[in-house]
Design a protein around this motif. Structure first.
Motif, PDB file in Angstrom:
ATOM      1  N   GLU A  59      57.324  33.033  36.210  1.00  0.00           N
ATOM      2  CA  GLU A  59      57.012  34.056  37.205  1.00  0.00           C
ATOM      3  C   GLU A  59      56.722  33.460  38.573  1.00  0.00           C
ATOM      4  O   GLU A  59      57.071  34.038  39.603  1.00  0.00           O
ATOM      5  CB  GLU A  59      55.812  34.897  36.750  1.00  0.00           C
ATOM      6  N   GLU A  60      56.098  32.289  38.584  1.00  0.00           N
ATOM      7  CA  GLU A  60      55.711  31.669  39.853  1.00  0.00           C
ATOM      8  C   GLU A  60      56.879  30.980  40.566  1.00  0.00           C
ATOM      9  O   GLU A  60      56.724  30.510  41.696  1.00  0.00           O
ATOM     10  CB  GLU A  60      54.591  30.647  39.626  1.00  0.00           C
ATOM     11  N   GLY A  61      58.018  30.903  39.919  1.00  0.00           N
ATOM     12  CA  GLY A  61      59.185  30.287  40.547  1.00  0.00           C
ATOM     13  C   GLY A  61      59.971  29.438  39.573  1.00  0.00           C
ATOM     14  O   GLY A  61      59.431  28.901  38.603  1.00  0.00           O
ATOM     15  N   ASN A  62      61.250  29.317  39.831  1.00  0.00           N
ATOM     16  CA  ASN A  62      62.184  28.586  38.979  1.00  0.00           C
ATOM     17  C   ASN A  62      61.955  27.085  39.139  1.00  0.00           C
ATOM     18  O   ASN A  62      62.191  26.506  40.204  1.00  0.00           O
ATOM     19  CB  ASN A  62      63.611  28.958  39.393  1.00  0.00           C
ATOM     20  N   LEU A  63      61.507  26.431  38.069  1.00  0.00           N
ATOM     21  CA  LEU A  63      61.167  25.009  38.142  1.00  0.00           C
ATOM     22  C   LEU A  63      62.396  24.116  38.246  1.00  0.00           C
ATOM     23  O   LEU A  63      62.329  23.021  38.820  1.00  0.00           O
ATOM     24  CB  LEU A  63      60.323  24.603  36.935  1.00  0.00           C
ATOM     25  N   LEU A  64      63.521  24.540  37.702  1.00  0.00           N
ATOM     26  CA  LEU A  64      64.726  23.727  37.840  1.00  0.00           C
ATOM     27  C   LEU A  64      65.166  23.658  39.302  1.00  0.00           C
ATOM     28  O   LEU A  64      65.554  22.594  39.797  1.00  0.00           O
ATOM     29  CB  LEU A  64      65.855  24.271  36.972  1.00  0.00           C
TER      30      LEU A  64
END
Length: 204
Positions: A59-64
């Motif tokens: 939810e906090e952002g796409n880590l890839l």
């Protein structure tokens, strides 16, 4: 945050490099190893693909994307997976999909998520596993070692970025009863892979 090089970076790719003794007699025949080792690799890669999916949907952002991957979505209406590509240097990449991973340059190795049988494959855009699964078995461990080494670095970055509880929490969402420690698992797998290269072949 930029990824930090893990203290063990390079070790798995070093022991799996073309100059390593394990490849001296392995450059003209497909790679072979025991069924048990192939199954272990598939369990780890299945868990790793699940983990990447959780990192993408965070939810906090796409880590890839935060790590440095670029995303290419499947053509509209194809029903295929998006692909994520990370440049390791001017020539080498890691490319991942929901169904597996590619490591290499213009040519490299493809690993299906559910069958850890390395296949020599061209660097190409792919939206499902069918084309890559039809490629011939790989002849060397070079790109396998590069993937294993990178997987350890990525999971070490995840641990630094989000703490030791994040990855177990994401893996616990799986239905599988046993959730692996991915950092330790990939390291052990690489060590055993090298030590057992002359064991029984994996069946096609």
């Amino acid at each position: 945050m930029l990824p930090r090089t893990d203290a063990a970076a390079g070790e798995l790719s070093r022991i799996c490099s073309p100059q390593g003794s394990v490849l001296d007699a392995q450059d003209t025949a497909p790679l072979k190893w025991p069924h048990a080792l192939a199954r272990r690799g598939a369990r780890l890669l299945d868990a790793q693909c699940w983990a990447w999916g959780q990192d993408i949907r965070r939810e906090e952002g796409n880590l890839l994307l935060e790590y440095g991957f670029t995303r290419l979505r499947a053509p509209e209406g194809s029903g295929g997976c998006s692909q994520y590509t990370l440049a390791l240097d001017e020539e080498s990449i890691i490319r991942i999909w929901g169904f597996g991973v590619f490591a290499g340059t213009r040519e490299g190795v493809y690993l299906n998520r559910f069958a850890f049988v390395p296949r020599t494959a061209p660097r190409c855009d792919a939206w499902d596993a069918s084309l890559l699964d039809s490629q011939p078995r790989a002849l060397s461990l070079e790109h396998v070692g590069a993937f294993l080494d990178w997987a350890v670095r990525y999971e070490s970055w995840i641990q630094e970025r989000l703490g030791e509880r994040y990855r177990p929490m994401t893996l616990n969402r799986r239905s599988s009863a046993v959730q692996p420690d991915l950092i330790a698992g990939w390291r052990r797998f690489g060590e055993e892979l090298v030590s057992r290269m002359d064991a029984a072949p994996v069946e096609a």
